[in-house]
Design a protein around this motif. Structure first.
Motif, PDB file in Angstrom:
ATOM      1  N   UNK A   6      -7.461  -3.045  -4.054  1.00 10.98           N
ATOM      2  CA  UNK A   6      -7.871  -4.026  -3.045  1.00 10.98           C
ATOM      3  C   UNK A   6      -6.646  -4.717  -2.477  1.00 10.98           C
ATOM      4  N   UNK A   7      -6.562  -4.734  -1.156  1.00  7.21           N
ATOM      5  CA  UNK A   7      -5.370  -5.285  -0.506  1.00  7.21           C
ATOM      6  C   UNK A   7      -5.739  -6.328   0.530  1.00  7.21           C
ATOM      7  N   UNK A   8      -4.796  -7.182   0.798  1.00  3.49           N
ATOM      8  CA  UNK A   8      -4.900  -8.133   1.900  1.00  3.49           C
ATOM      9  C   UNK A   8      -3.613  -8.013   2.707  1.00  3.49           C
ATOM     10  N   UNK A   9      -3.781  -7.665   3.977  1.00  5.05           N
ATOM     11  CA  UNK A   9      -2.624  -7.462   4.860  1.00  5.05           C
ATOM     12  C   UNK A   9      -1.634  -6.446   4.293  1.00  5.05           C
ATOM     13  N   UNK A  10      -2.196  -5.388   3.686  1.00  4.02           N
ATOM     14  CA  UNK A  10      -1.354  -4.293   3.242  1.00  4.02           C
ATOM     15  C   UNK A  10      -0.668  -4.472   1.913  1.00  4.02           C
ATOM     16  N   UNK A  11      -0.994  -5.536   1.175  1.00  2.28           N
ATOM     17  CA  UNK A  11      -0.382  -5.749  -0.142  1.00  2.28           C
ATOM     18  C   UNK A  11      -1.477  -5.902  -1.188  1.00  2.28           C
ATOM     19  N   UNK A  48      -9.086   2.460  -1.301  1.00  2.00           N
ATOM     20  CA  UNK A  48      -8.542   1.142  -0.991  1.00  2.00           C
ATOM     21  C   UNK A  48      -9.612   0.278  -0.326  1.00  2.00           C
ATOM     22  N   UNK A  49      -9.527  -1.015  -0.579  1.00  2.00           N
ATOM     23  CA  UNK A  49     -10.484  -1.988  -0.057  1.00  2.00           C
ATOM     24  C   UNK A  49      -9.723  -3.058   0.708  1.00  2.00           C
ATOM     25  N   UNK A  50     -10.142  -3.302   1.920  1.00  2.00           N
ATOM     26  CA  UNK A  50      -9.612  -4.417   2.700  1.00  2.00           C
ATOM     27  C   UNK A  50     -10.386  -5.664   2.266  1.00  2.00           C
ATOM     28  N   UNK A  80     -18.552  -4.595   8.443  1.00  2.00           N
ATOM     29  CA  UNK A  80     -17.332  -3.821   8.689  1.00  2.00           C
ATOM     30  C   UNK A  80     -17.156  -2.741   7.626  1.00  2.00           C
ATOM     31  N   UNK A  81     -16.500  -1.648   8.015  1.00  2.00           N
ATOM     32  CA  UNK A  81     -16.127  -0.613   7.049  1.00  2.00           C
ATOM     33  C   UNK A  81     -14.896  -1.094   6.290  1.00  2.00           C
ATOM     34  N   UNK A  82     -15.148  -1.637   5.086  1.00  2.00           N
ATOM     35  CA  UNK A  82     -14.085  -2.301   4.325  1.00  2.00           C
ATOM     36  C   UNK A  82     -13.421  -1.398   3.297  1.00  2.00           C
ATOM     37  N   UNK A  83     -13.967  -0.205   3.074  1.00  2.00           N
ATOM     38  CA  UNK A  83     -13.411   0.704   2.067  1.00  2.00           C
ATOM     39  C   UNK A  83     -13.040   2.014   2.731  1.00  2.00           C
ATOM     40  N   UNK A  84     -11.861   2.501   2.407  1.00  2.00           N
ATOM     41  CA  UNK A  84     -11.405   3.792   2.915  1.00  2.00           C
ATOM     42  C   UNK A  84     -10.715   4.567   1.804  1.00  2.00           C
ATOM     43  N   UNK A 123       0.822  -1.212   0.000  1.00  2.00           N
ATOM     44  CA  UNK A 123       0.000   0.000   0.000  1.00  2.00           C
ATOM     45  C   UNK A 123       0.857   1.263   0.000  1.00  2.00           C
ATOM     46  N   UNK A 124       2.024   1.163   0.597  1.00  2.00           N
ATOM     47  CA  UNK A 124       2.903   2.333   0.670  1.00  2.00           C
ATOM     48  C   UNK A 124       3.286   2.852  -0.709  1.00  2.00           C
ATOM     49  N   UNK A 125       3.168   2.009  -1.727  1.00  2.00           N
ATOM     50  CA  UNK A 125       3.544   2.424  -3.081  1.00  2.00           C
ATOM     51  C   UNK A 125       2.467   3.262  -3.761  1.00  2.00           C
ATOM     52  N   UNK A 126       1.251   3.267  -3.206  1.00  2.00           N
ATOM     53  CA  UNK A 126       0.167   4.009  -3.839  1.00  2.00           C
ATOM     54  C   UNK A 126       0.345   5.505  -3.650  1.00  2.00           C
ATOM     55  N   UNK A 127       0.016   6.250  -4.702  1.00  2.00           N
ATOM     56  CA  UNK A 127      -0.111   7.692  -4.578  1.00  2.00           C
ATOM     57  C   UNK A 127      -1.443   7.975  -3.872  1.00  2.00           C
ATOM     58  N   UNK A 128      -1.635   9.207  -3.441  1.00  2.00           N
ATOM     59  CA  UNK A 128      -2.881   9.557  -2.755  1.00  2.00           C
ATOM     60  C   UNK A 128      -3.499  10.798  -3.395  1.00  2.00           C
ATOM     61  N   UNK A 129      -4.824  10.964  -3.246  1.00  2.00           N
ATOM     62  CA  UNK A 129      -5.766  10.070  -2.603  1.00  2.00           C
ATOM     63  C   UNK A 129      -5.998   8.811  -3.444  1.00  2.00           C
ATOM     64  N   UNK A 130      -6.204   7.679  -2.784  1.00  2.00           N
ATOM     65  CA  UNK A 130      -6.538   6.422  -3.444  1.00  2.00           C
ATOM     66  C   UNK A 130      -7.665   5.753  -2.669  1.00  2.00           C
TER      67      UNK A 130
END
Length: 370
Positions: free
Chosen positions: A351-356, A19-21, A259-263, A10-17
Motif C-alpha cells: 500500500x502506497x501513498x504518492x508512490x511510497x 499495489x494499493x493506492x 475508484x480503481x484503487x488496486x492494481x 514503488x520503484x523498489x518493488x519486484x514484479x508482479x506485485x
C-alpha cells in the motif's frame, strides 16, 4: 535478499506485485460509509474481497458493524484477527466444517451462519447440541440468483417452523443475495430487478415476523446493488465488498462511483515486434474469468494471458504513432477485471501513498476455501 519495507519507493518493488493506492482506497471507504449512514442502513462488508484482518479493522473503524465471510476458514482467520461479529454467508455442511464451526462459535459467540434446508439445520443443531454450544442463524432465501436458498414465502415459513423446534440454533434473520444483478449495465434494469428481489426478501421477513419469529436482521446487497437495496426501508444491513478496491467489471456497470484503487504492477520483459510486448504478469497474477485486465493509462493497448507467467500486450500499427512507446524494462499497472479472485493470487498488499510504501499487509485469508 531484498524485502520491501515501509518507506520504500514503488520503484523498489519486484514484479508482479499487488499495489494499493491508499488515498483512493480511503476515499472509496469514506464515500460508501457516508452513503449508507445517510440511509440509516448498517454496512457489513464482505471480507472475501479483502481477505485481511488489517483491512477489516480499517472498515470497522470507518463504521462497519462487522463482516461477512464465505467460508468457515475465512471466519477463523478474521476471528483470530479480532473481528468478532461475523456472518458466514454460505451454508456450513459436512462433519469437518461443523466441527470447526463448533470450536469457532465456542470462542466467538457473535458468529452467525445461514441455513436453507431442514437437513442442514438438523446437522448444525446436532453438532451444536453435542458440544453444548448455541448459534444464531439466518434463513438464506433465493431471491432470483438460483444458487443456494429456500424460496421466499411458504417454503421459508416452513423452515422457520422447523428451526423453532431445535434447541441449539436460534433464528435471528433472513439473507437474500441478488448476485445475478450485480453487473447489469443498464441502471434502470438493475434497479427494477433489484426491487423485485427486495420485495421477495422483505415480504418474507414480514411474514415471519407476523408468525412470531424474531427477525432482527434483513441482510442483502453487493457493491452493484447495495444502494438500491438500502432504499427499501425494511433492509437492516448490506454486504458490499468490492467497493474497497473496485475492478473493471464493477466500474463498467456502475461508472465512477468508486475508484480503481488496486492494481498489479508488472514489467515489460520482451518486445518481439513493434506491436507486441510481453510482461511478467500472466494467469498466476491476474484472473480473467470476468474479462481481461486493463493496462492503466494505456488506451489502445490490449492484454491477453500468454501462460502462467506471461502477459501479452498488443496494439495496431495505426495506433502506434499515438502511443507512448513501450520498452523493455518499463513498468505497467493492470486494473483487474475481477478483484476478489485476483487478490487470491497474491500473498501481500503493498500500500502506497504518492508512490511510497505506507503499509504492507499480508493476504491472510488467501486460499481459505473450506
Amino acid at each position: 535478499m531484498y524485502h520491501p519495507q515501509v518507506g520504500d519507493p514503488l520503484e523498489a518493488l519486484d514484479t508482479p506485485s499487488m499495489i494499493v493506492d491508499i488515498a483512493l482506497m480511503e476515499e472509496n471507504i469514506v464515500r460508501l460509509m457516508q452513503r449508507f449512514r445517510e440511509k440509516r442502513v448498517h454496512v457489513r462488508p464482505h471480507l472475501k474481497t479483502v481477505k485481511s484482518p488489517e483491512l477489516a479493522r480499517l472498515l470497522l473503524a470507518a463504521g462497519a458493524i462487522g463482516g461477512c465471510v464465505a467460508k468457515v476458514s475465512e471466519a477463523e482467520v478474521m476471528a483470530q484477527g479480532g473481528i468478532e461479529d461475523l456472518l458466514i454467508t454460505t451454508e456450513v455442511v459436512g462433519k469437518p466444517k461443523l466441527l470447526r464451526l463448533v470450536d469457532l462459535v465456542r470462542q466467538h459467540p457473535r458468529i452467525k451462519v445461514v441455513v436453507d434446508s431442514l437437513a442442514g439445520a438438523q446437522a448444525l443443531d446436532q453438532a451444536m447440541s453435542a458440544a453444548q454450544v448455541e448459534v444464531n442463524v439466518l434463513i438464506d432465501l433465493n431471491v432470483g440468483q438460483n444458487r443456494c436458498g429456500v424460496l421466499p414465502g411458504e417454503e421459508a415459513l416452513m423452515l422457520a417452523q422447523q428451526l423453532s423446534k431445535m434447541s441449539n440454533i436460534h433464528l435471528v434473520g433472513v439473507q437474500g443475495y441478488e448476485g445475478h444483478l450485480q453487473h447489469i449495465h443498464d441502471p434502470e434494469e438493475r434497479g427494477r430487478r433489484c426491487q423485485q428481489a427486495m420485495q421477495a426478501l422483505t415480504e418474507t421477513a414480514a411474514q415471519l415476523r407476523a408468525k412470531g419469529f424474531p427477525i432482527e436482521i434483513v441482510t442483502t446487497g453487493g457493491t452493484g446493488t447495495a444502494e438500491i437495496c438500502a432504499n427499501c426501508a425494511e433492509i437492516t444491513e448490506v454486504q458490499p465488498g468490492s467497493f474497497v478496491f473496485m475492478d473493471t467489471d464493477y466500474r463498467n456497470a456502475l461508472g465512477p462511483a468508486y475508484a480503481n484503487a488496486l492494481t498489479i504492477l508488472s514489467t515489460v520483459i520482451s518486445k518481439p515486434t513493434p506491436t507486441r510486448a510481453v510482461v511478467d504478469a500472466g494467469l498466476k497474477s491476474l484472473s480473467i474469468e470476468s474479462g481481461m485486465p486493463e493496462p492503466k493509462g494505456l488506451t489502445g493497448i490490449a492484454y491477453q494471458p500468454g501462460g502462467d507467467e506471461h502477459g501479452i500486450l498488443t496494439w495496431s500499427m495505426s495506433a502506434a504513432s499515438a502511443l507512448t512507446p513501450l520498452e523493455i524494462g518499463d513498468r505497467i499497472e493492470f486494473i483487474p477485471s475481477h478483484i476478489d479472485t485476483t487478490i487470491n493470487l497474491h500473498d501481500t498488499y503493498y500500500a502506497h501513498r504518492n508512490g511510497r510504501l505506507e503499509a504492507i499487509w499480508p493476504v491472510t485469508a488467501r486460499g481459505k476455501v473450506q
